[in-house]
Design a protein around this motif. Structure first.
Motif, PDB file in Angstrom:
ATOM      1  N   LYS A 174      -8.163 -33.226   4.369  1.00 18.10           N
ATOM      2  CA  LYS A 174      -7.550 -32.322   5.351  1.00 18.10           C
ATOM      3  C   LYS A 174      -8.580 -31.267   5.744  1.00 18.10           C
ATOM      4  O   LYS A 174      -9.512 -31.014   4.979  1.00 18.10           O
ATOM      5  CB  LYS A 174      -6.324 -31.651   4.726  1.00 18.10           C
ATOM      6  N   TYR A 215     -10.902 -27.997   6.516  1.00 18.06           N
ATOM      7  CA  TYR A 215     -11.296 -26.832   5.717  1.00 18.06           C
ATOM      8  C   TYR A 215     -10.302 -25.696   5.953  1.00 18.06           C
ATOM      9  O   TYR A 215      -9.846 -25.502   7.079  1.00 18.06           O
ATOM     10  CB  TYR A 215     -12.701 -26.381   6.119  1.00 18.06           C
ATOM     11  N   ALA A 216     -10.021 -24.950   4.911  1.00 14.36           N
ATOM     12  CA  ALA A 216      -9.109 -23.813   5.050  1.00 14.36           C
ATOM     13  C   ALA A 216      -9.716 -22.734   5.941  1.00 14.36           C
ATOM     14  O   ALA A 216      -8.998 -21.979   6.591  1.00 14.36           O
ATOM     15  CB  ALA A 216      -8.774 -23.246   3.673  1.00 14.36           C
ATOM     16  N   ASP A 217     -11.053 -22.666   5.997  1.00 15.50           N
ATOM     17  CA  ASP A 217     -11.694 -21.629   6.811  1.00 15.50           C
ATOM     18  C   ASP A 217     -12.353 -22.205   8.060  1.00 15.50           C
ATOM     19  O   ASP A 217     -13.247 -21.603   8.643  1.00 15.50           O
ATOM     20  CB  ASP A 217     -12.695 -20.824   5.978  1.00 15.50           C
ATOM     21  N   GLY A 238      -8.645 -23.403   0.132  1.00 12.95           N
ATOM     22  CA  GLY A 238      -7.293 -22.857   0.008  1.00 12.95           C
ATOM     23  C   GLY A 238      -6.832 -23.007  -1.437  1.00 12.95           C
ATOM     24  O   GLY A 238      -7.341 -23.865  -2.164  1.00 12.95           O
ATOM     25  N   ARG A 290      -5.522 -26.665  -2.943  1.00  9.23           N
ATOM     26  CA  ARG A 290      -6.543 -27.695  -3.126  1.00  9.23           C
ATOM     27  C   ARG A 290      -7.592 -27.267  -4.156  1.00  9.23           C
ATOM     28  O   ARG A 290      -8.212 -28.109  -4.796  1.00  9.23           O
ATOM     29  CB  ARG A 290      -7.196 -27.971  -1.767  1.00  9.23           C
ATOM     30  N   ALA A 339     -10.438 -24.565  10.896  1.00  9.23           N
ATOM     31  CA  ALA A 339      -9.196 -25.324  11.089  1.00  9.23           C
ATOM     32  C   ALA A 339      -9.357 -26.761  11.591  1.00  9.23           C
ATOM     33  O   ALA A 339      -8.561 -27.615  11.247  1.00  9.23           O
ATOM     34  CB  ALA A 339      -8.278 -24.556  12.025  1.00  9.23           C
ATOM     35  N   LYS A 394     -12.019 -20.173  -0.414  1.00  9.51           N
ATOM     36  CA  LYS A 394     -11.997 -19.959   1.042  1.00  9.51           C
ATOM     37  C   LYS A 394     -12.107 -21.289   1.761  1.00  9.51           C
ATOM     38  O   LYS A 394     -11.425 -21.541   2.756  1.00  9.51           O
ATOM     39  CB  LYS A 394     -13.183 -19.073   1.465  1.00  9.51           C
ATOM     40  N   ARG A 395     -12.961 -22.154   1.267  1.00 10.70           N
ATOM     41  CA  ARG A 395     -13.149 -23.459   1.905  1.00 10.70           C
ATOM     42  C   ARG A 395     -11.905 -24.347   1.732  1.00 10.70           C
ATOM     43  O   ARG A 395     -11.557 -25.118   2.621  1.00 10.70           O
ATOM     44  CB  ARG A 395     -14.329 -24.205   1.280  1.00 10.70           C
TER      45      ARG A 395
END
Ligand SMILES: [Zn+2]
Length: 543
Positions: free
Chosen positions: A311, A313-315, A415, A418, A317, A412-413
């Motif tokens: 999915k 990266y959290a930082d 979340g 995960r 989108a 950060k990468r």
């Protein structure tokens, strides 16, 4: 009389045994043998480069006449440490280049490069080790300053993980890099239509391939300077991951001359000429060299967002990273490697890359097996995929200091959700009941005691965080020591010859100034190697 006879014979035999000659007796030690029962002993005897007997000094002294006695003065002795994943040659080359590890800002890097250029006045300027995550301004720099300082001299400075680099215009010109140019599995960064000098993943190679080949003398110096530092850190075997086949002869020759005493487990890089070479030659095995593995890259690194995730990266989108090759490539090479009984070792960091490789491995391995195919790093593993490691006897090869280096920004990468599936060494250990440990040096420090510390305490050298990072995935001290010795040997098919202090094995051992199995956790990193032995020969002495 008849009854006495066997006793007399035994006595006579015992007297005769005193005459056994040996090269060395190590006594007055706390010897962690790392045998299958994890027993300790107080002494052992070495002969012909191998361990002859292990026990207590009294009985060994009665039996053996040792040429040399090493009095450990109560110190702890361990099997020589093995680094199951490193870049030995690259580290040695790096010692001759600009070392940017630990730099805190772009201006500091510029200063280092300037200083280097004054000491070394011609040729390419090659630097390694910067990490923008350690800077206050965390953005990638651009090449403007390098261009003004070095308009004619090519410069390339690689990020700490080697998955990104900054090159100046002189270097980009030599490589023919143009704005707008694209490359599969990589990125050539531009800003307002102009090259910034930043190259990511496969783009790095466009420039590094233009660096002139080092001379034979430089290569030898690199290997020997790497060896010197590794011995001082207690390493007696290093896995060098991803060499060209041409290095095999260079290493073997330097070992045969007796200059290179380090034992090396060499993985050849995923290139056609390396397959051609090793498929023709077969396994190369000498007491100090073992070549039977191929190092394949599935994806990049998490820090530079090159890791391939299931999915986004959290930082970032819309970004999930990418595979470095089409999966077809991995599907093609895996059966060829399997058919010849070689080992496949694949760099896979993101959960998507890990999944792709686990599936390809599974299709070739079919079930439990002894090919010991490895996933290097196995940093982020979807909980759904974990069991495949056990089902197909796939070896996760991990680097505990990556967890404690990355913990500041990995969340950060990834979340929070995960992140829990990342650096999960205890879970990975449970899969096969064993796990090899390494450092990936020069990405991390070469010191295996930092590995041990990071594995058991899950803290960095500042002692952060107090309770340890995701401490549920800490290893016990016994597990960590095995990971650096017998399990690392097993990952290299060498558990019968090294990795423990047992009769018949190579006399590779290390003496420390503190007992890492007993000292307070906070004292582990400052523990020092006092002596290192390979084949019963002292190769490092702190004195
Ligand atoms: Zn590596």
């Amino acid at each position: 009389m008849k009854r006495l006879l066997p006793a007399l014979l035994l006595l006579a035999a015992a007297c005769k045994q005193k005459e056994y000659n040996a090269d060395m007796l190590v006594k007055n030690a706390v010897v962690y043998t790392v045998d299958s029962n994890f027993t300790t002993a107080s002494a052992f005897v070495v002969s012909g480069g191998k361990i002859l007997a292990v026990g207590n000094a009294d009985s060994l002294e009665q039996k053996y006449n040792a040429r040399e006695v090493v009095d450990a003065q109560g110190a702890a002795v361990y099997p020589g440490f093995i680094d199951a994943h490193a870049h030995f040659y690259e580290y040695g080359m790096g010692l001759q280049e600009v070392n940017l590890v630990g730099t805190h800002s772009w201006p500091e890097i510029i200063d280092s490069v300037k200083a280097y250029s004054e000491r070394n006045t011609d040729g390419w300027i090659i630097g390694n080790g910067w990490d923008q995550n350690d800077w206050t301004n965390k953005h990638f720099p651009d090449k403007a300053k390098l261009d003004s300082l070095f308009p004619m001299r090519p410069v390339i400075l690689s990020r700490v993980d080697g998955h990104a680099a900054i090159a100046n215009q002189a270097a980009l010109n030599i490589a023919g890099v143009k704005p707008g140019q694209t490359i599969n599995g990589g990125e050539i960064e531009t800003s307002n239509g102009k090259l910034t000098g930043i190259l990511v993943d496969n783009a790095v190679g466009i420039v590094t391939r233009k660096i002139p080949e080092p001379t034979a003398a430089i290569i030898d110096t690199a290997l020997l300077s790497a060896q010197k530092n590794c011995f001082a850190a207690g390493l007696t075997t290093v896995d060098d991951c991803g060499l060209p086949y041409t290095m095999v002869n260079t290493i073997a020759e330097l070992q045969n001359k007796g200059d290179l005493k380090m034992r090396l487990y060499v993985m050849l890089a995923d290139r056609q000429e390396n397959y051609d070479y090793l498929f023709k030659k077969g396994i190369i095995k000498t007491p100090r060299l073992n070549v039977r593995a191929f190092k394949v890259y599935a994806d990049g690194a998490l820090g530079s967002r090159g890791a391939c995730l299931l999915k986004p990266y959290a930082d970032s989108a819309k970004w999930s990273g990418f595979l470095l090759s089409n999966p077809k490539h991995f599907e093609e090479i895996a059966p060829k490697i399997a058919a010849r009984g070689f080992q496949m070792c694949t760099h896979a960091i993101g959960d998507s890359a890990v999944r792709v490789m686990l599936k390809i491995y599974a299709a070739n391995l079919k079930g439990k097996n002894d090919l010991r195919w490895r996933i290097e790093h196995a940093q982020i593993v979807s909980p759904q995929d974990l069991d495949m490691f056990g089902q197909y006897s796939i070896v996760p090869s991990v680097q505990p200091t990556h967890a404690t280096s990355d913990m500041y920004w990995a969340g950060k990468r990834l979340g929070p959700e995960r992140l829990k599936t990342a650096y999960a060494y205890k879970q990975l250990l449970k899969q096969n009941g064993w796990i090899p440990l390494g450092t990936d040096f020069p990405v991390e420090n070469i010191n295996p005691l930092y590995t041990f510390y990071a594995a058991v305490e899950r803290k960095d050298l500042k002692g952060f965080p107090e309770g340890g990072f995701q401490p549920e995935n800490a290893l016990t001290r016994i597990e960590a020591l095995k990971g650096m010795t017998i399990w690392a040997a097993k990952a290299n098919f060498e558990e019968k010859e090294k990795g423990s202090i047992e009769p018949g094995k190579y006399a590779d051992f290390v003496i420390l100034d503190k007992d890492i199995m007993k000292v307070k956790g906070s004292e582990i990193p400052a523990t020092k190697v006092t002596q290192t032995y390979i084949n019963g020969v002292k190769v490092y002495d702190k004195k």
